[in-house]
Design a protein around this motif. Structure first.
Motif, PDB file in Angstrom:
ATOM      1  N   ALA A   1       0.811  -1.221   0.000  1.00 35.85           N
ATOM      2  CA  ALA A   1       0.000   0.000   0.000  1.00 35.85           C
ATOM      3  C   ALA A   1       0.846   1.273   0.000  1.00 35.85           C
ATOM      4  O   ALA A   1       0.328   2.357  -0.205  1.00 35.85           O
ATOM      5  CB  ALA A   1      -0.939  -0.011   1.198  1.00 35.85           C
ATOM      6  N   ASN A   2       2.146   1.127   0.264  1.00 40.10           N
ATOM      7  CA  ASN A   2       2.967   2.331   0.374  1.00 40.10           C
ATOM      8  C   ASN A   2       4.108   2.337  -0.630  1.00 40.10           C
ATOM      9  O   ASN A   2       5.195   1.841  -0.378  1.00 40.10           O
ATOM     10  CB  ASN A   2       3.511   2.464   1.806  1.00 40.10           C
ATOM     11  N   ASP A   3       3.833   2.939  -1.766  1.00 35.68           N
ATOM     12  CA  ASP A   3       4.823   2.997  -2.839  1.00 35.68           C
ATOM     13  C   ASP A   3       6.115   3.652  -2.412  1.00 35.68           C
ATOM     14  O   ASP A   3       7.177   3.320  -2.906  1.00 35.68           O
ATOM     15  CB  ASP A   3       4.244   3.778  -4.030  1.00 35.68           C
ATOM     16  N   ARG A   4       6.002   4.590  -1.488  1.00 33.40           N
ATOM     17  CA  ARG A   4       7.198   5.371  -1.161  1.00 33.40           C
ATOM     18  C   ARG A   4       8.196   4.591  -0.308  1.00 33.40           C
ATOM     19  O   ARG A   4       9.321   5.022  -0.136  1.00 33.40           O
ATOM     20  CB  ARG A   4       6.819   6.680  -0.470  1.00 33.40           C
ATOM     21  N   ILE A   5       7.794   3.420   0.209  1.00 29.85           N
ATOM     22  CA  ILE A   5       8.762   2.622   0.959  1.00 29.85           C
ATOM     23  C   ILE A   5       9.693   1.905  -0.013  1.00 29.85           C
ATOM     24  O   ILE A   5       9.252   1.116  -0.833  1.00 29.85           O
ATOM     25  CB  ILE A   5       8.066   1.564   1.846  1.00 29.85           C
ATOM     26  N   ALA A   6      10.975   2.214   0.080  1.00 29.81           N
ATOM     27  CA  ALA A   6      11.944   1.528  -0.778  1.00 29.81           C
ATOM     28  C   ALA A   6      12.448   0.271  -0.082  1.00 29.81           C
ATOM     29  O   ALA A   6      12.574  -0.780  -0.679  1.00 29.81           O
ATOM     30  CB  ALA A   6      13.098   2.449  -1.110  1.00 29.81           C
ATOM     31  N   GLU A   7      12.732   0.416   1.214  1.00 31.28           N
ATOM     32  CA  GLU A   7      13.215  -0.726   1.984  1.00 31.28           C
ATOM     33  C   GLU A   7      12.649  -0.672   3.389  1.00 31.28           C
ATOM     34  O   GLU A   7      12.390   0.410   3.910  1.00 31.28           O
ATOM     35  CB  GLU A   7      14.750  -0.701   2.089  1.00 31.28           C
ATOM     36  N   LEU A   8      12.486  -1.840   3.961  1.00 32.13           N
ATOM     37  CA  LEU A   8      11.982  -1.902   5.327  1.00 32.13           C
ATOM     38  C   LEU A   8      12.695  -3.025   6.072  1.00 32.13           C
ATOM     39  O   LEU A   8      12.963  -4.079   5.502  1.00 32.13           O
ATOM     40  CB  LEU A   8      10.466  -2.151   5.294  1.00 32.13           C
ATOM     41  N   ASP A   9      13.054  -2.746   7.294  1.00 29.76           N
ATOM     42  CA  ASP A   9      13.656  -3.770   8.147  1.00 29.76           C
ATOM     43  C   ASP A   9      12.972  -3.756   9.495  1.00 29.76           C
ATOM     44  O   ASP A   9      12.978  -2.721  10.166  1.00 29.76           O
ATOM     45  CB  ASP A   9      15.143  -3.448   8.389  1.00 29.76           C
ATOM     46  N   LEU A  10      12.368  -4.859   9.867  1.00 27.24           N
ATOM     47  CA  LEU A  10      11.922  -5.016  11.244  1.00 27.24           C
ATOM     48  C   LEU A  10      12.886  -6.028  11.833  1.00 27.24           C
ATOM     49  O   LEU A  10      12.781  -7.222  11.567  1.00 27.24           O
ATOM     50  CB  LEU A  10      10.477  -5.530  11.316  1.00 27.24           C
ATOM     51  N   ASN A  11      13.853  -5.527  12.562  1.00 28.14           N
ATOM     52  CA  ASN A  11      14.943  -6.403  12.975  1.00 28.14           C
ATOM     53  C   ASN A  11      15.548  -5.939  14.285  1.00 28.14           C
ATOM     54  O   ASN A  11      16.185  -4.914  14.326  1.00 28.14           O
ATOM     55  CB  ASN A  11      16.020  -6.415  11.886  1.00 28.14           C
ATOM     56  N   PRO A  12      15.358  -6.701  15.338  1.00 31.24           N
ATOM     57  CA  PRO A  12      14.621  -7.965  15.352  1.00 31.24           C
ATOM     58  C   PRO A  12      13.139  -7.781  15.675  1.00 31.24           C
ATOM     59  O   PRO A  12      12.732  -6.750  16.197  1.00 31.24           O
ATOM     60  CB  PRO A  12      15.288  -8.703  16.510  1.00 31.24           C
ATOM     61  N   VAL A  13      12.389  -8.829  15.337  1.00 31.13           N
ATOM     62  CA  VAL A  13      11.049  -8.994  15.876  1.00 31.13           C
ATOM     63  C   VAL A  13      11.169 -10.162  16.857  1.00 31.13           C
ATOM     64  O   VAL A  13      11.683 -11.213  16.487  1.00 31.13           O
ATOM     65  CB  VAL A  13      10.033  -9.353  14.772  1.00 31.13           C
ATOM     66  N   ILE A  14      10.755  -9.936  18.090  1.00 34.27           N
ATOM     67  CA  ILE A  14      10.873 -11.019  19.076  1.00 34.27           C
ATOM     68  C   ILE A  14       9.528 -11.712  19.242  1.00 34.27           C
ATOM     69  O   ILE A  14       8.519 -11.072  19.552  1.00 34.27           O
ATOM     70  CB  ILE A  14      11.394 -10.481  20.418  1.00 34.27           C
ATOM     71  N   LEU A  15       9.534 -13.019  18.955  1.00 32.02           N
ATOM     72  CA  LEU A  15       8.307 -13.801  19.096  1.00 32.02           C
ATOM     73  C   LEU A  15       8.281 -14.427  20.480  1.00 32.02           C
ATOM     74  O   LEU A  15       9.197 -15.155  20.852  1.00 32.02           O
ATOM     75  CB  LEU A  15       8.254 -14.909  18.043  1.00 32.02           C
ATOM     76  N   ARG A  16       7.222 -14.084  21.241  1.00 34.92           N
ATOM     77  CA  ARG A  16       7.075 -14.641  22.589  1.00 34.92           C
ATOM     78  C   ARG A  16       5.914 -15.620  22.603  1.00 34.92           C
ATOM     79  O   ARG A  16       5.178 -15.745  21.637  1.00 34.92           O
ATOM     80  CB  ARG A  16       6.805 -13.518  23.581  1.00 34.92           C
TER      81      ARG A  16
END
Lengths: 205, 460
Positions: free
Chosen positions: A177-192
């Motif tokens: 939905a967001n053309d303007r995002i070139a790159e994204l990092d969710l780092n880290p995501v912690i799974l509990r």
């Protein structure tokens, strides 16, 4: 390309139902102490000039109480001087769990893509990641997990798998939905056991 | 972009060969010769302004002089003259064109290629190439491959359509296919993909009834989003096997200079394939392995495999491969099967899976074993190992296998390795629709892919 402001990025995630860990900018030790309340916090220096925060000593973990927080704030402020402009952000400490990385980028040929890997050094060292083209469906998310060599580590319990599948679909939705995002990092995501924490966000627009 | 109609190219009622020549060294000569040799039933027109007649055909100075409708114009003249020739094809309302000639973007001559595309678009004439081998359809006997038949054998008629950007990979694979027992529906080598590209070809083959399996060798994909859109539909309709070049950076750079195409990042391409249910091959051999199993075998009902062998060792190796496959497992024979085997097998044969029939197994023993195992409700697929080096294994074993294969609604494939005597029997079995593999690894990975695809179709 330019790095999106952390708080802006966090509220963008929020719109898609992706909860990142509670954070706020602090400009004094007092503000940080107030934000912490009775829980342990993390403080980080954010600057366009420092990409590897933890390697440069720009992250302070597990800070408790007025004194410790005050000392850490002063230290960070000193280190950050040469990195101006900078901001210091305080975050609640994340719970313990399995760390994964969820990423996204824009491919010249195929458009938005989404990536999943086991967090820390594993993604880079073992090249163990899975990639899909956005938007993804639940079955794609499921296959992204099972395709990983480390898939069983990530989903040692079934609840984790479901939660991660849903998270992947939300991230895919955000990317599409967001053309303007070139790159994204969710780092880290912690799974509990009972949820997840998006601990760090980097969005390049 | 509008869908391109490639039907007149694959099944032309008339072909004009522009650049046909009396000189046997010229590509245009070989193409004309091949059309004649293949027994092409449509009309052949020869275009060469420097000759009156070639090989008994009247030679026209221009395609515009031909008063009849041309379905396919094959252009094999030096590159600088190609745009003008295509312009004439457009004016003559030829329905499709195929440019064999090289000397365009692949050697840096982008401008000439753009000129070509502009003409193709102006007249709306689907144009393949330039710099390509072109197409072959053994049903219509349309064959633009400029390789003499004595050098490159042409496969028999079948259900596999093979698509390759590269002419060299394409012709090598074609030759390899003709040594395998499965047949070809279409061969398409599309070169620089200036006008007709992989998206158009995939879309065409998806709707082509005589194509059961699509095999693609891809260097680059130019229109990623469109490719992905078509691929998702195509993957649900028929099995598609793909080998993507450019897995490493070095490979990618070689691809750039080779066909002047933009190789997308390998991982993203693979992601698009996996999401579309394609079977991804790691190697050229894989393409043949997978093509074979998908062409001849029915969908498996489940993942339980029975192994029947006349060599204990190969049975064990096959069992290992099955266990390591990730999605297959060894079947456990039903009581009924065990009882039947106990009645018919000699004492030294244990009635369990893998079923080792021993080195002296002959046609009768194979027959007794297979007829019992193929009915077992606990068995979803069968692997039959025939080591033709053993004393009992001869043509009677091969004919028994063929006999039961025709009566089986479960996937059944063979493993046989060896030299001439084995190869003769392999060919005998394969030309009867019984795929035979030269190693347990190849056989098992093929069944694994077959099951994976079935599961993909169910879940997507």
């Amino acid at each position: 390309m330019q790095l999106m402001d952390y708080v802006e990025a966090s509220s963008m995630l929020d719109k898609y139902g992706i909860r990142s860990i509670e954070s706020r900018y602090v400009s004094s030790a007092e503000q940080a102490v107030k934000f912490a309340g009775s829980s342990p916090i993390v403080m980080k220096v954010l600057s366009g000039k420092a990409l590897h925060k933890s390697r440069s000593g720009l992250v302070k973990l597990d800070l408790r109480g007025k004194e410790e927080i005050g000392r850490a704030f002063a230290e960070l402020e000193k280190k950050a001087k040469s990195l101006s402009p900078y901001k210091i952000i305080a975050q609640k400490m994340a719970g313990k769990g399995i760390e994964v990385i969820i990423g996204g980028k824009t491919d010249e040929q195929f458009g938005k893509t989404i990536l999943l890997g086991l967090g820390g050094i594993y993604v880079e060292v073992f090249k163990d990641f899975s990639l899909r083209i956005c938007p993804i469906r639940q079955i794609d998310a499921k296959e992204m997990i099972s395709q990983l060599k480390s898939g069983d580590v990530i989903t040692y319990n079934g609840k984790n798998a479901k939660m991660l599948e849903e998270l992947l679909m939300k991230v895919s939705k955000l990317l599409s939905a967001n053309d303007r995002i070139a790159e994204l990092d969710l780092n880290p995501v912690i799974l509990r056991e009972d949820g997840y924490d998006v601990v760090d966000i980097r969005i390049l627009k | 972009m509008a869908k391109m109609d490639l039907e007149p190219m694959m099944k032309p009622k008339s072909v004009a060969i522009i650049g046909a020549s009396r000189d046997p060294d010229k590509v245009g000569h070989v193409i004309l010769q091949n059309y004649v040799n293949a027994g092409y039933q449509g009309k052949i027109f020869v275009v060469n302004k420097n000759a009156d007649s070639i090989m008994g055909f009247k030679s026209y100075a221009s395609i515009l002089d031909i008063k009849e409708k041309v379905d396919l114009a094959v252009i094999a003249i030096p590159a600088p003259f190609v745009p003008e020739a295509l312009e004439e094809c457009g004016k003559a309302k030829a329905r499709t064109a195929l440019v064999i000639s090289g000397g365009f973007a692949e050697v840096g001559n982008k401008e000439l290629q753009e000129q070509l595309v502009a003409v193709a678009k102006k007249y709306g004439i689907p144009t393949m190439g330039p710099n390509c081998l072109g197409i072959m359809d053994p049903r219509s006997r349309s064959d633009t491959l400029f390789l003499p038949t004595y050098k490159l054998a042409r496969p028999q008629i079948g259900g596999v359509s093979f698509v390759s950007q590269s002419g060299a990979v394409g012709s090598a694979i074609l030759d390899m296919i003709s040594a395998e027992g499965f047949g070809l529906s279409k061969f398409i080598s599309y070169g620089n993909a200036a006008h007709i590209d992989e998206v158009d070809i995939l879309e065409y083959l998806m709707g082509d009834d005589s194509t059961k399996v699509i095999v693609m060798y891809l260097e680059g994909i130019k229109r990623g989003r469109e490719f992905f859109r078509i691929a998702k539909d195509a993957g649900k309709k028929k099995p598609i096997i793909v080998l993507k070049a450019g897995r490493t950076n070095a490979g990618m750079q070689a691809a750039h200079s080779h066909t002047a195409s933009l190789a997308g990042s390998y991982e993203t391409n693979i992601a698009a394939f996996l999401q579309s249910g394609f079977t991804v091959a790691d190697d050229l051999n894989d393409l043949l392995y997978y093509a074979k199993v998908f062409e001849s075998e029915p969908e498996p009902k489940g993942n339980r495999i029975a192994v029947i062998t006349n060599g204990g060792g190969i049975g064990v190796i096959t069992t290992d491969e099955i266990a390591a496959s990730g999605n297959l497992k060894m079947a456990e024979f039903s009581k009924q099967t065990v009882d039947a085997l106990k009645k018919t097998m000699p004492v030294l044969v244990n009635a369990r899976n893998p079923l080792d029939l021993a080195g002296d197994a002959d046609g009768k023993r194979y027959e007794d074993a297979i007829s019992a195992v193929m009915q077992d409700p606990n068995v979803d697929m069968m692997v039959v190992v025939t080591l033709f080096q053993t004393p009992g294994a001869d043509s009677s074993v091969a004919s028994k296998l063929i006999h039961y294969k025709e009566r089986s609604d479960k996937p059944m494939i063979g493993i046989a390795m060896g030299s001439e005597y084995t190869q003769i029997h392999k060919l005998m079995m394969e030309s009867s629709g019984f795929p035979v593999y030269d190693s347990p690894a190849a056989a098992v990975k093929s069944l694994s892919a077959l099951l994976k695809y079935k599961e993909y179709k169910q879940s997507h």
